[in-house]
Motif scaffolding. Structure first.
Motif, PDB file in Angstrom:
ATOM      1  N   VAL A   1       1.272   5.102  -6.296  1.00  0.00           N
ATOM      2  CA  VAL A   1       0.794   3.864  -5.830  1.00  0.00           C
ATOM      3  C   VAL A   1      -0.882   4.641  -6.639  1.00  0.00           C
ATOM      4  CG1 VAL A   1      -1.102   2.771  -5.127  1.00  0.00           C
ATOM      5  CG2 VAL A   1       1.365   3.041  -4.063  1.00  0.00           C
ATOM      6  N   MET A   2      -1.169   5.720  -6.400  1.00  0.00           N
ATOM      7  CA  MET A   2      -2.309   6.039  -6.665  1.00  0.00           C
ATOM      8  C   MET A   2      -2.392   6.687  -8.648  1.00  0.00           C
ATOM      9  SD  MET A   2      -5.226   6.367  -5.798  1.00  0.00           S
ATOM     10  CE  MET A   2      -4.363   5.009  -4.485  1.00  0.00           C
TER      11      MET A   2
ATOM     12  N   ILE B   1      -0.174   4.777 -10.874  1.00  0.00           N
ATOM     13  CA  ILE B   1       0.298   3.781 -11.022  1.00  0.00           C
ATOM     14  C   ILE B   1      -1.198   2.915 -11.583  1.00  0.00           C
ATOM     15  CG2 ILE B   1       0.977   1.282 -10.972  1.00  0.00           C
ATOM     16  CD1 ILE B   1       3.590   2.305  -8.641  1.00  0.00           C
ATOM     17  N   GLN B   2      -1.599   3.265 -10.177  1.00  0.00           N
ATOM     18  CA  GLN B   2      -2.942   3.349 -10.586  1.00  0.00           C
ATOM     19  C   GLN B   2      -3.770   3.224 -12.086  1.00  0.00           C
ATOM     20  OE1 GLN B   2      -6.432   4.806  -8.822  1.00  0.00           O
ATOM     21  NE2 GLN B   2      -7.415   2.927  -7.078  1.00  0.00           N
ATOM     22  N   ALA B   3      -3.815   4.667 -11.992  1.00  0.00           N
ATOM     23  CA  ALA B   3      -4.483   5.591 -13.291  1.00  0.00           C
ATOM     24  C   ALA B   3      -3.765   5.342 -14.014  1.00  0.00           C
ATOM     25  CB  ALA B   3      -4.713   7.113 -12.124  1.00  0.00           C
TER      26      ALA B   3
ATOM     27  N   PHE C   1      -2.269   2.191 -15.985  1.00  0.00           N
ATOM     28  CA  PHE C   1      -2.446   1.176 -15.850  1.00  0.00           C
ATOM     29  C   PHE C   1      -3.621   1.013 -15.966  1.00  0.00           C
ATOM     30  CE2 PHE C   1       2.069   0.532 -15.057  1.00  0.00           C
ATOM     31  CZ  PHE C   1       2.551  -0.171 -15.168  1.00  0.00           C
ATOM     32  N   SER C   2      -4.631   1.584 -16.152  1.00  0.00           N
ATOM     33  CA  SER C   2      -6.051   1.065 -16.165  1.00  0.00           C
ATOM     34  C   SER C   2      -6.630   2.075 -17.251  1.00  0.00           C
ATOM     35  CB  SER C   2      -7.438   1.068 -14.737  1.00  0.00           C
ATOM     36  OG  SER C   2      -6.904   2.262 -14.268  1.00  0.00           O
TER      37      SER C   2
ATOM     38  N   MET D   1       2.028  -4.463 -12.426  1.00  0.00           N
ATOM     39  CA  MET D   1       2.433  -3.294 -11.567  1.00  0.00           C
ATOM     40  C   MET D   1       2.542  -3.408  -9.971  1.00  0.00           C
ATOM     41  SD  MET D   1      -1.751  -2.839 -12.485  1.00  0.00           S
ATOM     42  CE  MET D   1      -2.324  -1.210 -11.368  1.00  0.00           C
TER      43      MET D   1
ATOM     44  N   ARG E   1       5.325  -1.313  -9.153  1.00  0.00           N
ATOM     45  CA  ARG E   1       4.503  -0.289  -7.425  1.00  0.00           C
ATOM     46  C   ARG E   1       6.234  -1.021  -6.572  1.00  0.00           C
ATOM     47  NH1 ARG E   1       5.345   0.190  -2.339  1.00  0.00           N
ATOM     48  NH2 ARG E   1       3.137  -0.326  -1.203  1.00  0.00           N
TER      49      ARG E   1
ATOM     50  N   PHE F   1      -2.055  -2.562  -0.104  1.00  0.00           N
ATOM     51  CA  PHE F   1      -1.195  -2.895  -1.799  1.00  0.00           C
ATOM     52  C   PHE F   1      -2.043  -3.108  -2.496  1.00  0.00           C
ATOM     53  CE2 PHE F   1       0.690  -6.118  -4.635  1.00  0.00           C
ATOM     54  CZ  PHE F   1       1.730  -5.612  -4.260  1.00  0.00           C
TER      55      PHE F   1
ATOM     56  N   LEU G   1      -4.574  -1.440  -3.107  1.00  0.00           N
ATOM     57  CA  LEU G   1      -4.980   0.190  -3.739  1.00  0.00           C
ATOM     58  C   LEU G   1      -4.287   0.282  -5.187  1.00  0.00           C
ATOM     59  CD1 LEU G   1      -3.295   2.694  -0.511  1.00  0.00           C
ATOM     60  CD2 LEU G   1      -6.148   2.428  -1.390  1.00  0.00           C
ATOM     61  N   LEU G   2      -3.417  -0.450  -5.633  1.00  0.00           N
ATOM     62  CA  LEU G   2      -2.833  -0.256  -6.119  1.00  0.00           C
ATOM     63  C   LEU G   2      -3.677  -1.305  -7.602  1.00  0.00           C
ATOM     64  CD1 LEU G   2       0.436  -2.520  -7.396  1.00  0.00           C
ATOM     65  CD2 LEU G   2      -0.034  -0.184  -7.677  1.00  0.00           C
ATOM     66  N   TYR G   3      -4.578  -1.693  -7.271  1.00  0.00           N
ATOM     67  CA  TYR G   3      -5.798  -2.062  -7.852  1.00  0.00           C
ATOM     68  C   TYR G   3      -7.525  -1.274  -8.291  1.00  0.00           C
ATOM     69  CZ  TYR G   3      -2.108  -5.247  -8.028  1.00  0.00           C
ATOM     70  OH  TYR G   3      -0.482  -5.884  -8.330  1.00  0.00           O
ATOM     71  N   ASN G   4      -7.754  -0.889  -9.307  1.00  0.00           N
ATOM     72  CA  ASN G   4      -8.956  -0.831  -8.823  1.00  0.00           C
ATOM     73  C   ASN G   4      -9.772  -1.355  -9.504  1.00  0.00           C
ATOM     74  OD1 ASN G   4      -8.130   0.343 -11.786  1.00  0.00           O
ATOM     75  ND2 ASN G   4      -8.359   2.330 -11.607  1.00  0.00           N
TER      76      ASN G   4
ATOM     77  N   PHE H   1     -11.394  -0.749 -12.727  1.00  0.00           N
ATOM     78  CA  PHE H   1     -11.040  -1.023 -13.934  1.00  0.00           C
ATOM     79  C   PHE H   1      -9.906  -2.574 -14.141  1.00  0.00           C
ATOM     80  CE2 PHE H   1     -12.915   2.783 -13.315  1.00  0.00           C
ATOM     81  CZ  PHE H   1     -13.326   2.996 -14.412  1.00  0.00           C
ATOM     82  N   THR H   2      -9.071  -2.677 -13.228  1.00  0.00           N
ATOM     83  CA  THR H   2      -8.064  -3.585 -13.795  1.00  0.00           C
ATOM     84  C   THR H   2      -8.293  -4.965 -12.593  1.00  0.00           C
ATOM     85  OG1 THR H   2      -6.887  -2.863 -11.796  1.00  0.00           O
ATOM     86  CG2 THR H   2      -5.555  -2.158 -13.705  1.00  0.00           C
TER      87      THR H   2
ATOM     88  N   ILE I   1       1.503   6.860   2.644  1.00  0.00           N
ATOM     89  CA  ILE I   1       1.951   5.202   2.891  1.00  0.00           C
ATOM     90  C   ILE I   1       3.467   4.836   3.598  1.00  0.00           C
ATOM     91  CG2 ILE I   1       2.453   3.357   1.782  1.00  0.00           C
ATOM     92  CD1 ILE I   1       0.833   3.744  -0.377  1.00  0.00           C
TER      93      ILE I   1
END
Lengths: 320, 285
Positions: free
Chosen positions: A247-248, A250-252, A254-255, A304, A308, B124, B126-129, B131-132, B283
């Motif tokens: 998850v971390m 994917i987050q990193a 894609f951004s 995303m 996931r 869930f 957690l996927l988006y930060n 920046f997104t 998780i």
């Protein structure tokens, strides 16, 4: 707050108050307790709703409108989504770049973070902390990726150019960040370099918390080498950590946007390193096409979330 | 610590292969770091030398001593950037740790209705930060009047899902329910229980949250939500020096080396606690 404990005494029947009233007081106590708990989560939940939930929901709604933040939004149906795929070539390039970046740096970074943690785990505690500090340091040090700008500097004083010129592999310096053949590749390398972050730390911790009894039992059950041990014991024992790492990751991936912009400029030559997030920022904060930017956000969320779920399924297959 | 024993599942061939891999990966991660430190001590003629050398020949500290002069030309005084960075990083870190621990406690150990559902959503997300989510946040922040204020830095970070997630998982694994029950029987409310009993014993987790938050904020790149130069932070100064090219490479690296000291210190102080916390980070699905 303390009266939350009293209703149970009352309800036991020792008091002269009718039974119904005890019930009511108990219910009142519970309501009071729920209120306290709500007040305790509110400082997190209210800002969380503001910066995460509301933006996500509102972008779904706004993606159906045309909106420049000045005039009233006008309903467009699915036009924004059609525009992305039919009329916006830059979006398609950005999507392709993001997927390429994610498809390569995502898994490679994930495996690297795992394998390094796994290797370090065999060493003594002191060596282990020293090595984990070294591997984690690029992610820790924040802005240190500027060094890549100097390493890959476009003149002959850049370390990479100097080296290649010296050994005669190239005849003249390469403009690494302006050359379409290399710029995306360099962004990938830098991103990989930065990816020994939280995933790596979680892996180290996860590996250390596996009970060694499992390994002994595995050896008795006929596990012959470290690869079998890894597949049948280690990986399945830390599925949760793996999913967290994924998850971390994917987050990193894609951004990715800022690092690419710093290194290769904005906009990059022929949009070679233009990512979805770069495009979002361009459409939203430069061109103020908020409806369209929202549609792109929604698209990004969907991609995303899909990946996931897919990765979650893959991780569940370890040990089979 | 579990004693690592040489296990008979290890072959010499495999050991060799993996050591080589470790060396290659080690070189890849550490050499650029080392090069940045080397560069920060190079005099200008060594920066402009062909072919470039990895190691510094005659180390000087001028790159560091020149920084104040270089920074005195800034339009906004350097101290303002430093003040912004420090105050934003420290204040937000403290707020985040408090807010996240309190929420995590409720999700982990109390009977709040709907807590499982809320936590699933947090997990869930957690996927988006930041920046997104930048565009929808921008619209909302514009409506709230937060754009171009300190709040634009602070607000997105206080409710970081990662912090609540890590803290909740840590509490799940490390705080026995009996502890809460005992405190409740003694007549303490949930808030008192949290403040007096839970917060002191989850120190490893809050040190971990502090490190991640501090690191993120300290190196936070320029956001599209701040226009006022007086409100900008240290990474902005960095990018201003960077535009000087190779001739400024020594100064850039000197500034970079100085900038990496605070997060490294925080990490070194908290290292053991971080590993302890991260072992609960899985998780569960």
């Amino acid at each position: 707050m303390t009266n939350a404990a009293t209703p149970s005494v009352t309800a036991a029947g020792t008091s002269p108050v009718p039974a119904g009233s005890g019930e009511r007081r108990k219910r009142h106590g519970q309501r009071h307790e729920q209120l306290t708990l709500l007040l305790m989560v509110a400082p997190f939940l209210v800002p969380f709703a503001l910066v995460t939930i509301l933006p996500m929901l509102s972008s779904v709604v706004l993606s159906l409108f045309s909106y420049d933040m000045l005039s009233m939004p006008s309903f467009q149906g699915l036009d924004n989504y059609l525009r992305m795929f039919l009329f916006d070539n830059v979006f398609l390039i950005a999507m392709k770049n993001t997927l390429v970046l994610a498809a390569i740096t995502g898994p490679v970074g994930f495996f690297l973070a795992y394998i390094l943690a796994w290797l370090i785990n065999e060493y003594s505690p002191l060596k282990r902390s020293l090595l984990s500090f070294l591997f984690y340091s690029p992610a820790l040090a924040g802005n240190v990726y500027f060094i890549w700008q100097i390493l890959f500097s476009g003149d002959s004083y850049g370390f990479i150019n100097g080296f290649l010129l010296q050994i005669g592999l190239i005849a003249e310096p390469i403009q690494w960040f302006r050359d379409q053949r290399y710029s995306l590749l360099i962004v990938m390398v830098v991103q990989l370099w930065l990816s020994m972050g939280i995933t790596f730390l979680a892996n180290i911790a996860g590996l250390q918390s596996i009970n060694p009894v499992y390994y002994e039992a595995g050896a008795i059950d006929g596990i012959r080498n470290r690869w079998q041990e890894l597949w049948y014991i280690t990986l399945p024992s830390m599925k949760g950590i793996l999913l967290f790492g994924a998850v971390m990751q994917i987050q990193a991936t894609f951004s990715i946007s800022y690092v690419a912009t710093v290194l290769t400029g904005f906009p990059s030559v022929n949009y070679t390193t233009h990512t979805i997030v770069t495009h979002l920022i361009d459409v939203g904060t430069v061109r103020y096409e908020m409806g369209y930017a929202s549609a792109i956000s929604v698209m990004l969320f969907v991609v995303m979330a899909f990946i996931r779920v897919l990765v979650g399924k893959l991780i569940n297959m370890t040990g089979r | 610590m579990v004693q690592q024993v040489k296990r008979y599942t290890r072959s010499r061939y495999g050991n060799f292969l993996l050591t080589v891999l470790l060396l290659v990966a080690g070189a890849f991660t550490t050499l650029p770091m080392l090069y940045s430190i080397m560069t920060s001590f190079k005099p200008i003629d060594e920066l402009m030398i062909f072919p470039p050398r990895f190691f510094v020949q005659r180390p000087v500290i001028t790159n560091y001593t020149e920084l104040p002069i270089l920074l005195s030309n800034l339009w906004v005084p350097f101290s303002r950037y430093a003040f912004n960075s420090l105050s934003i990083s420290i204040l937000t870190t403290i707020l985040h740790v408090l807010v996240a621990s309190m929420a995590a406690f409720v999700f982990a150990k109390t009977p709040l209705k709907g807590r499982k559902l809320i936590f699933t959503i947090i997990q869930f997300s957690l996927l988006y930060n930041a920046f997104t989510l930048v565009i929808p946040q921008y619209i909302l922040f514009a409506k709230l009047g937060v754009i171009n204020t300190y709040m634009a830095y602070i607000l997105p970070f206080i409710p970081s899902a990662l912090g609540v997630f890590l803290m909740k998982q840590y509490m799940d694994d490390n705080i026995p329910d009996s502890l809460i029950e005992a405190s409740r029987i003694d007549g303490a409310g949930f808030f008192t229980t949290f403040w007096r009993i839970i917060l002191p014993i989850v120190k490893p987790a809050w040190l971990t949250l502090s490190l991640f938050m501090f690191r993120d904020l300290w190196s936070l790149p320029q956001t599209g939500m701040i226009f006022n130069e007086e409100l900008k932070t240290l990474p902005n100064v960095m990018s201003q020096i960077v535009y000087g090219g190779i001739a400024r490479a020594g100064n850039v690296m000197a500034a970079t080396v100085l900038m990496m000291i605070p997060p490294i210190l925080v990490y070194l102080l908290a290292q053991a606690n971080i590993i302890q916390t991260m072992s609960s980070a899985g998780i569960k699905e």
